[in-house]
Design a protein around this motif. Sequence first.
Motif, PDB file in Angstrom:
ATOM      1  N   TRP A 109      35.783  33.779  23.531  1.00 25.57           N
ATOM      2  CA  TRP A 109      37.042  34.276  22.964  1.00 25.57           C
ATOM      3  C   TRP A 109      38.221  33.838  23.835  1.00 25.57           C
ATOM      4  CZ3 TRP A 109      37.710  36.172  18.214  1.00 25.57           C
ATOM      5  CH2 TRP A 109      36.575  36.621  17.518  1.00 25.57           C
ATOM      6  N   GLY A 110      37.995  33.796  25.154  1.00 26.95           N
ATOM      7  CA  GLY A 110      39.040  33.341  26.070  1.00 26.95           C
ATOM      8  C   GLY A 110      39.426  31.896  25.760  1.00 26.95           C
ATOM      9  N   GLU A 111      38.410  31.072  25.528  1.00 26.54           N
ATOM     10  CA  GLU A 111      38.673  29.654  25.237  1.00 26.54           C
ATOM     11  C   GLU A 111      39.506  29.477  23.962  1.00 26.54           C
ATOM     12  OE1 GLU A 111      34.716  28.027  25.256  1.00 26.54           O
ATOM     13  OE2 GLU A 111      34.581  28.415  27.423  1.00 26.54           O
ATOM     14  N   LEU A 112      39.375  30.406  23.042  1.00 27.56           N
ATOM     15  CA  LEU A 112      40.166  30.317  21.806  1.00 27.56           C
ATOM     16  C   LEU A 112      41.621  30.710  22.034  1.00 27.56           C
ATOM     17  CD1 LEU A 112      37.681  31.922  19.251  1.00 27.56           C
ATOM     18  CD2 LEU A 112      38.279  29.502  19.450  1.00 27.56           C
ATOM     19  N   GLY A 113      41.903  31.209  23.241  1.00 28.17           N
ATOM     20  CA  GLY A 113      43.282  31.579  23.587  1.00 28.17           C
ATOM     21  C   GLY A 113      43.740  32.876  22.941  1.00 28.17           C
ATOM     22  N   LEU A 114      42.773  33.718  22.543  1.00 26.41           N
ATOM     23  CA  LEU A 114      43.162  34.927  21.805  1.00 26.41           C
ATOM     24  C   LEU A 114      43.243  36.183  22.677  1.00 26.41           C
ATOM     25  CD1 LEU A 114      41.051  34.425  18.555  1.00 26.41           C
ATOM     26  CD2 LEU A 114      43.520  34.182  18.827  1.00 26.41           C
ATOM     27  N   LEU A 115      42.731  36.083  23.917  1.00 24.43           N
ATOM     28  CA  LEU A 115      42.680  37.301  24.732  1.00 24.43           C
ATOM     29  C   LEU A 115      43.927  37.466  25.606  1.00 24.43           C
ATOM     30  CD1 LEU A 115      38.918  37.376  25.832  1.00 24.43           C
ATOM     31  CD2 LEU A 115      40.001  38.383  23.812  1.00 24.43           C
ATOM     32  N   GLY A 116      44.343  38.707  25.775  1.00 26.36           N
ATOM     33  CA  GLY A 116      45.479  39.018  26.650  1.00 26.36           C
ATOM     34  C   GLY A 116      44.951  39.441  28.016  1.00 26.36           C
ATOM     35  N   GLU A 117      45.814  39.408  29.033  1.00 20.53           N
ATOM     36  CA  GLU A 117      45.285  39.730  30.370  1.00 20.53           C
ATOM     37  C   GLU A 117      45.656  41.139  30.827  1.00 20.53           C
ATOM     38  OE1 GLU A 117      47.331  39.830  33.128  1.00 20.53           O
ATOM     39  OE2 GLU A 117      49.169  38.931  32.341  1.00 20.53           O
ATOM     40  N   LEU A 118      44.865  41.591  31.807  1.00 23.98           N
ATOM     41  CA  LEU A 118      44.972  42.981  32.273  1.00 23.98           C
ATOM     42  C   LEU A 118      45.283  43.058  33.753  1.00 23.98           C
ATOM     43  CD1 LEU A 118      41.765  44.348  30.486  1.00 23.98           C
ATOM     44  CD2 LEU A 118      44.126  44.977  29.966  1.00 23.98           C
ATOM     45  N   ASP A 119      45.826  41.975  34.305  1.00 21.36           N
ATOM     46  CA  ASP A 119      45.946  41.914  35.760  1.00 21.36           C
ATOM     47  C   ASP A 119      46.829  43.009  36.362  1.00 21.36           C
ATOM     48  OD1 ASP A 119      44.117  40.007  36.029  1.00 21.36           O
ATOM     49  OD2 ASP A 119      45.507  38.346  36.351  1.00 21.36           O
ATOM     50  N   GLU A 120      47.876  43.394  35.611  1.00 22.12           N
ATOM     51  CA  GLU A 120      48.757  44.427  36.167  1.00 22.12           C
ATOM     52  C   GLU A 120      47.987  45.744  36.372  1.00 22.12           C
ATOM     53  OE1 GLU A 120      52.858  46.258  34.763  1.00 22.12           O
ATOM     54  OE2 GLU A 120      52.661  44.112  34.273  1.00 22.12           O
ATOM     55  N   VAL A 121      47.250  46.150  35.332  1.00 24.92           N
ATOM     56  CA  VAL A 121      46.439  47.378  35.435  1.00 24.92           C
ATOM     57  C   VAL A 121      45.377  47.202  36.514  1.00 24.92           C
ATOM     58  CG1 VAL A 121      44.952  48.990  34.173  1.00 24.92           C
ATOM     59  CG2 VAL A 121      46.700  47.711  32.953  1.00 24.92           C
ATOM     60  N   ALA A 122      44.725  46.042  36.501  1.00 26.50           N
ATOM     61  CA  ALA A 122      43.636  45.798  37.452  1.00 26.50           C
ATOM     62  C   ALA A 122      44.143  45.880  38.892  1.00 26.50           C
ATOM     63  CB  ALA A 122      43.004  44.433  37.183  1.00 26.50           C
ATOM     64  N   ASP A 123      45.330  45.328  39.147  1.00 27.11           N
ATOM     65  CA  ASP A 123      45.898  45.382  40.509  1.00 27.11           C
ATOM     66  C   ASP A 123      46.251  46.813  40.873  1.00 27.11           C
ATOM     67  OD1 ASP A 123      45.673  42.747  40.904  1.00 27.11           O
ATOM     68  OD2 ASP A 123      47.798  42.244  40.571  1.00 27.11           O
ATOM     69  N   ALA A 124      46.953  47.477  39.940  1.00 26.39           N
ATOM     70  CA  ALA A 124      47.406  48.837  40.233  1.00 26.39           C
ATOM     71  C   ALA A 124      46.223  49.769  40.486  1.00 26.39           C
ATOM     72  CB  ALA A 124      48.253  49.359  39.076  1.00 26.39           C
ATOM     73  N   GLU A 125      45.130  49.552  39.764  1.00 23.42           N
ATOM     74  CA  GLU A 125      43.988  50.468  39.874  1.00 23.42           C
ATOM     75  C   GLU A 125      42.940  49.977  40.880  1.00 23.42           C
ATOM     76  OE1 GLU A 125      43.817  53.438  37.921  1.00 23.42           O
ATOM     77  OE2 GLU A 125      45.897  52.876  37.496  1.00 23.42           O
ATOM     78  N   GLY A 126      43.144  48.795  41.428  1.00 20.12           N
ATOM     79  CA  GLY A 126      42.215  48.272  42.441  1.00 20.12           C
ATOM     80  C   GLY A 126      40.843  47.902  41.894  1.00 20.12           C
ATOM     81  N   TRP A 127      40.804  47.316  40.702  1.00 20.84           N
ATOM     82  CA  TRP A 127      39.509  46.992  40.082  1.00 20.84           C
ATOM     83  C   TRP A 127      38.639  46.098  40.972  1.00 20.84           C
ATOM     84  CZ3 TRP A 127      40.395  45.720  34.158  1.00 20.84           C
ATOM     85  CH2 TRP A 127      40.865  46.888  33.521  1.00 20.84           C
ATOM     86  N   ASP A 128      39.289  45.178  41.701  1.00 25.21           N
ATOM     87  CA  ASP A 128      38.494  44.261  42.538  1.00 25.21           C
ATOM     88  C   ASP A 128      37.631  45.032  43.537  1.00 25.21           C
ATOM     89  OD1 ASP A 128      39.392  42.037  41.285  1.00 25.21           O
ATOM     90  OD2 ASP A 128      40.807  41.420  42.853  1.00 25.21           O
ATOM     91  N   ASP A 129      38.151  46.162  44.017  1.00 24.93           N
ATOM     92  CA  ASP A 129      37.382  46.953  44.983  1.00 24.93           C
ATOM     93  C   ASP A 129      36.419  47.914  44.299  1.00 24.93           C
ATOM     94  OD1 ASP A 129      38.764  45.742  47.047  1.00 24.93           O
ATOM     95  OD2 ASP A 129      40.391  47.217  46.923  1.00 24.93           O
ATOM     96  N   LEU A 130      36.782  48.318  43.079  1.00 23.11           N
ATOM     97  CA  LEU A 130      35.960  49.316  42.375  1.00 23.11           C
ATOM     98  C   LEU A 130      34.679  48.739  41.792  1.00 23.11           C
ATOM     99  CD1 LEU A 130      38.382  51.411  40.113  1.00 23.11           C
ATOM    100  CD2 LEU A 130      37.174  52.105  42.171  1.00 23.11           C
ATOM    101  N   LEU A 131      34.766  47.488  41.335  1.00 20.27           N
ATOM    102  CA  LEU A 131      33.656  46.938  40.549  1.00 20.27           C
ATOM    103  C   LEU A 131      32.749  46.034  41.373  1.00 20.27           C
ATOM    104  CD1 LEU A 131      35.580  45.905  37.304  1.00 20.27           C
ATOM    105  CD2 LEU A 131      34.036  47.851  37.590  1.00 20.27           C
TER     106      LEU A 131
END
Length: 430
Positions: A109-131
Amino acid sequence: MPSFKRNCFTATRFPRTGLALATALAASLSMTSAHAAGEVEVLHWWTSGGEARAANVLKELMEAEGYGWQDFAVAGGGGETAMTVLKSRAMSGNPPSAAQIKGPEIQEWGELGLLGELDEVADAEGWDDLLPETVADIMRYDGQYVAVPVNVHRVNWLWGNPDVLEQAGVEMPTTLDELFAAGEAIREAGFIPLAHGGQAWQDATVFETVLLATGGTEFFQRALVDLDPEALGSEQMIEALETFKRLRELMDEDMSGRDWNIATSMVINGDAAMQLMGDWAKGEFTAAELTAGEDYLCAAAPGTADAFTFNIDSLAMFRVEGEEHEAQQALARLVLEPTFQEAFNLAKGSIPARPDLDMSEFDACARQSLEDFQRTAEEGGLVPSMAHGMAVRADVQGAIFDVVTNYFNARDMEAEQAAQRMVNAAQAAL
Ligand code: BGC
């Protein structure tokens, strides 16, 4: 015709999951009362009793923050029908805000260019450390988060009815030989040994579990993840196919087309002794108010105690704008918050996607799942489920499903022939 249900849940139909959620909801309601904002439309295939209770947790949390929830539920276990419906919606330029999309399909789905990104939420919530990195990696396309994980399901489980097993004088089998022996005793005692639904994805679920038991995780990886033609056409593959087909001896004649949750209800009501199914089946036992270890039993599927076939559900986000975008970002944030992770996974039968949560409310099956997930991640034995879209892309998966289900139902196909078809299917799709 696929059965197609929209907007089929209401807030009153499904009880809230637990006191913790009720309290958290009350608190967030009082904090955000008049915050009427955008609405999300969410496509998923969580329509069985347990699944719907779990999905309702997210709807209630969104509504508690003042957002609207348009339910886009497409019935059909395994999600094949949901994906077909999603494709036609996306092709007509009108995708939902979020959809239950998993594994390598997120990349498609990403390759089709249809997905939006979530980086702002991911940064604010610290997803990199959580997952855990295995999980986070699946959620990113081109380095950016485009999806959020709701859970980790284990596929290689065996569920049992203790009364039926006792009446047949057998215990939960730990090897395939024990399973076949127990099956005979159960049949003689007048019960169906193994509840099954004859649908391609259920056949594939049982097949990959048998292959894991007979061939081990390395072989599983080579055959069903790396699609190594030598492995696909090997003696080990033939043995897995033959053993898989022998399981028919333990099933009943009316299995064709049966939904997975109907098969689970056969174990619940004592018509059948056991079911080989992922732990969304636990959601059905929970919805029936049964207690793990007392009213029903769980164990690693026979011969697979050292392995863990993982299936991570996630919601991928489509490119949307304005208020819908705001609501969508809130949805992504809520999904990884402890309140949702706990309440949803208690109802769904899975374990939380983030490993830092208190598991004291979870039953012994879930705690075993978490322990085995972490152990197999460290020591080896953790493999992605082919049957649940975690291992290969959708076209290859479809081709393998066809071979597996045709072989399982054919009177005159030898395992050698099926193995050769498996090689061809994987090659044609690559
Ligand atoms: C999904 C589960 C779902 C099951 C049965 C799996 O592929 O990951 O969330 O409960 O199918 O529909």
